[in-house]
Design a protein around this motif. Sequence first.
Motif, PDB file in Angstrom:
ATOM      1  N   ILE A   1     -19.068 -90.690 -12.368  1.00  0.00           N
ATOM      2  CA  ILE A   1     -18.474 -89.366 -12.507  1.00  0.00           C
ATOM      3  C   ILE A   1     -18.688 -88.503 -11.271  1.00  0.00           C
ATOM      4  O   ILE A   1     -17.757 -87.835 -10.791  1.00  0.00           O
ATOM      5  N   ILE A   2     -19.884 -88.513 -10.702  1.00  0.00           N
ATOM      6  CA  ILE A   2     -20.195 -87.631  -9.570  1.00  0.00           C
ATOM      7  C   ILE A   2     -19.221 -87.816  -8.402  1.00  0.00           C
ATOM      8  O   ILE A   2     -18.729 -86.813  -7.847  1.00  0.00           O
ATOM      9  N   PRO A   3     -18.902 -89.046  -7.980  1.00  0.00           N
ATOM     10  CA  PRO A   3     -17.993 -89.186  -6.833  1.00  0.00           C
ATOM     11  C   PRO A   3     -16.603 -88.612  -7.080  1.00  0.00           C
ATOM     12  O   PRO A   3     -15.887 -88.298  -6.129  1.00  0.00           O
ATOM     13  N   THR A   4     -16.201 -88.461  -8.339  1.00  0.00           N
ATOM     14  CA  THR A   4     -14.850 -87.972  -8.628  1.00  0.00           C
ATOM     15  C   THR A   4     -14.757 -86.450  -8.611  1.00  0.00           C
ATOM     16  O   THR A   4     -13.659 -85.891  -8.711  1.00  0.00           O
ATOM     17  N   ILE A   5     -15.886 -85.762  -8.507  1.00  0.00           N
ATOM     18  CA  ILE A   5     -15.879 -84.295  -8.546  1.00  0.00           C
ATOM     19  C   ILE A   5     -15.336 -83.750  -7.227  1.00  0.00           C
ATOM     20  O   ILE A   5     -15.823 -84.090  -6.151  1.00  0.00           O
ATOM     21  N   THR A   6     -14.322 -82.916  -7.328  1.00  0.00           N
ATOM     22  CA  THR A   6     -13.669 -82.357  -6.145  1.00  0.00           C
ATOM     23  C   THR A   6     -14.109 -80.912  -5.909  1.00  0.00           C
ATOM     24  O   THR A   6     -14.748 -80.293  -6.771  1.00  0.00           O
ATOM     25  N   LEU A   7     -13.738 -80.385  -4.763  1.00  0.00           N
ATOM     26  CA  LEU A   7     -14.028 -78.976  -4.473  1.00  0.00           C
ATOM     27  C   LEU A   7     -13.322 -78.078  -5.490  1.00  0.00           C
ATOM     28  O   LEU A   7     -13.868 -77.045  -5.897  1.00  0.00           O
ATOM     29  N   GLN A   8     -12.139 -78.490  -5.934  1.00  0.00           N
ATOM     30  CA  GLN A   8     -11.423 -77.718  -6.949  1.00  0.00           C
ATOM     31  C   GLN A   8     -12.201 -77.694  -8.266  1.00  0.00           C
ATOM     32  O   GLN A   8     -12.243 -76.673  -8.958  1.00  0.00           O
ATOM     33  N   ASP A   9     -12.821 -78.824  -8.598  1.00  0.00           N
ATOM     34  CA  ASP A   9     -13.648 -78.878  -9.814  1.00  0.00           C
ATOM     35  C   ASP A   9     -14.825 -77.916  -9.713  1.00  0.00           C
ATOM     36  O   ASP A   9     -15.175 -77.222 -10.669  1.00  0.00           O
ATOM     37  N   VAL A  10     -15.456 -77.901  -8.558  1.00  0.00           N
ATOM     38  CA  VAL A  10     -16.619 -77.042  -8.328  1.00  0.00           C
ATOM     39  C   VAL A  10     -16.220 -75.569  -8.434  1.00  0.00           C
ATOM     40  O   VAL A  10     -16.907 -74.766  -9.087  1.00  0.00           O
ATOM     41  N   LEU A  11     -15.104 -75.212  -7.809  1.00  0.00           N
ATOM     42  CA  LEU A  11     -14.626 -73.833  -7.865  1.00  0.00           C
ATOM     43  C   LEU A  11     -14.219 -73.454  -9.289  1.00  0.00           C
ATOM     44  O   LEU A  11     -14.454 -72.316  -9.732  1.00  0.00           O
ATOM     45  N   ALA A  12     -13.616 -74.395 -10.002  1.00  0.00           N
ATOM     46  CA  ALA A  12     -13.214 -74.135 -11.388  1.00  0.00           C
ATOM     47  C   ALA A  12     -14.435 -73.895 -12.267  1.00  0.00           C
ATOM     48  O   ALA A  12     -14.407 -73.040 -13.167  1.00  0.00           O
ATOM     49  N   ALA A  13     -15.523 -74.641 -12.023  1.00  0.00           N
ATOM     50  CA  ALA A  13     -16.761 -74.428 -12.781  1.00  0.00           C
ATOM     51  C   ALA A  13     -17.288 -73.021 -12.535  1.00  0.00           C
ATOM     52  O   ALA A  13     -17.752 -72.342 -13.458  1.00  0.00           O
ATOM     53  N   GLY A  14     -17.210 -72.571 -11.279  1.00  0.00           N
ATOM     54  CA  GLY A  14     -17.642 -71.218 -10.952  1.00  0.00           C
ATOM     55  C   GLY A  14     -16.779 -70.163 -11.627  1.00  0.00           C
ATOM     56  O   GLY A  14     -17.285 -69.164 -12.154  1.00  0.00           O
ATOM     57  N   GLU A  15     -15.473 -70.386 -11.641  1.00  0.00           N
ATOM     58  CA  GLU A  15     -14.564 -69.434 -12.279  1.00  0.00           C
ATOM     59  C   GLU A  15     -14.855 -69.329 -13.780  1.00  0.00           C
ATOM     60  O   GLU A  15     -14.733 -68.259 -14.381  1.00  0.00           O
ATOM     61  N   THR A  16     -15.227 -70.419 -14.375  1.00  0.00           N
ATOM     62  CA  THR A  16     -15.533 -70.445 -15.804  1.00  0.00           C
ATOM     63  C   THR A  16     -16.864 -69.785 -16.111  1.00  0.00           C
ATOM     64  O   THR A  16     -17.010 -69.071 -17.105  1.00  0.00           O
ATOM     65  N   LEU A  17     -17.827 -69.991 -15.237  1.00  0.00           N
ATOM     66  CA  LEU A  17     -19.217 -69.675 -15.560  1.00  0.00           C
ATOM     67  C   LEU A  17     -19.750 -68.381 -14.958  1.00  0.00           C
ATOM     68  O   LEU A  17     -20.498 -67.638 -15.624  1.00  0.00           O
ATOM     69  N   LEU A  18     -19.417 -68.091 -13.725  1.00  0.00           N
ATOM     70  CA  LEU A  18     -20.113 -67.035 -12.986  1.00  0.00           C
ATOM     71  C   LEU A  18     -19.400 -65.692 -13.096  1.00  0.00           C
ATOM     72  O   LEU A  18     -18.536 -65.348 -12.281  1.00  0.00           O
ATOM     73  N   HIS A  19     -19.785 -64.928 -14.109  1.00  0.00           N
ATOM     74  CA  HIS A  19     -19.207 -63.606 -14.332  1.00  0.00           C
ATOM     75  C   HIS A  19     -20.324 -62.574 -14.387  1.00  0.00           C
ATOM     76  O   HIS A  19     -21.273 -62.714 -15.167  1.00  0.00           O
ATOM     77  N   ALA A  20     -20.197 -61.531 -13.584  1.00  0.00           N
ATOM     78  CA  ALA A  20     -21.256 -60.523 -13.496  1.00  0.00           C
ATOM     79  C   ALA A  20     -21.528 -59.859 -14.839  1.00  0.00           C
ATOM     80  O   ALA A  20     -22.676 -59.535 -15.170  1.00  0.00           O
ATOM     81  N   GLU A  21     -20.475 -59.668 -15.654  1.00  0.00           N
ATOM     82  CA  GLU A  21     -20.661 -58.996 -16.945  1.00  0.00           C
ATOM     83  C   GLU A  21     -21.428 -59.858 -17.947  1.00  0.00           C
ATOM     84  O   GLU A  21     -21.875 -59.364 -18.991  1.00  0.00           O
TER      85      GLU A  21
END
Length: 436
Positions: free
Chosen positions: A402-422
């Motif tokens: 699984i790890i080799p298939t993770i793309t930069l888009q996946d990483v950014l999408a995880a951030g968009e889902t998770l990292l919210h100041a509120e």
Amino acid sequence: MRKIDYRQINETLYTEVLPNGLTVYLLPKAGFHKTYGLFSTDYGSIDNQFVPLGKTEAVRVPDGIAHFLEHKMFEKEAGDIFQVFGKQGASANAFTSFTKTSYLFSATENIRLNLETLLDFVQEPYFTPESVDKEKGIIGQEIGMYQDDPYFVQFSGLLESLYPEHPLAVDILGTVATIDQITADDLYLCYNTFYHPSNMKLLVVGNIDPEETMAWIRENQAGKDFPAVEAGKIQRIFPEESLSQIRSEASRTLPLSRGKGALGVRGRLADLPVDSRELVRFRYGANLLLALLLGNTSGNYLRLYNEGLIDDSFGYEYTLDRGFHFVGLYGDSDQPEAMIEALKEILFNFAKDPEVNETNLELLKKKMLGKYFQSLNSLEYIANQFTQSQYGDLTIFDVPEIIPTITLQDVLAAGETLLHAEASGVYYLYPEEGAN
């Protein structure tokens, strides 16, 4: 018995669901001297409100009861199970997390005897009012020791800020007041609901013959009676998810030489992928994003370190478990408020951060895989992580695909889902006046 080959890591896992519902995993490891047996139930400290098996009404049990039950399982009418394992050349242990309770042994000899001892003592509860009352003082002392540990206080304080209405807000051990309420009947109620084989998993890893070992387990389990239960039908009750309850900032003082700061971000369950493989990709994508932003080789880490805002105590984690997920960042600092503000600036502007790029991601993926492959040399690591890192049918052995298939888009999408100041909260520990 089903055989699963993981060719990339040269491992073969054998698995079978027994008639009583127990799921068994066997991992033969030729050339290793030790064998580990791990017997786990999908039951932890957060499972304090549920509908008991065979009942229709929900009950609320005292906080800390899962850990209390773990302690009491080792005491039998005939004596202490730790001594039994010792006489059989094995060492035993147990641990309770927010969502799991696990019992394990390690041994180089008498594997069948020790395996049967593990199965038998976990499946034969013995609680009396007298023994329960005696244990309250022992666990009360343990709670007191943890309350003097600043790292424990910091972690607990952050969770209380992020999840004020959730069982996560209470420590796994409970409090002196809550464990004082526990009775032998409470223990039997929890045991009979959560220690049914259909809610449990057994892993044996080491220099074993899978056919022979499975035959031992089948024979042991066939000689015991358990009520018929449909797997996965335990009704657990949790408060409705609401980010509005998060406490944005809290603090307390302790006898410290320096201040401590913790920044947490609570994730929403509704935002998580449903598919198991996608969930694992999300988990590692979130971890890779944190490593890109604040790993000890990142430019951000070096800058904050050189500015004196963080030191070697700084660390971060992304925790994804049954019923919750969150990011935590922790560190000691002479300027804890400035440290937290700098971390917020980095975390909540991740999409624009120059550290988040393809080149850095590929390097970190290789580093992550290297640590993973190295960890497979430890049977103890495999035993302890196997049930903690299982998502549906996927196990820790699926990770290198699984790890080799993770793309930069996946990483950014995880951030968009998770990292919210509120959805964030801050917890500070300040030195008491005159503590220096």
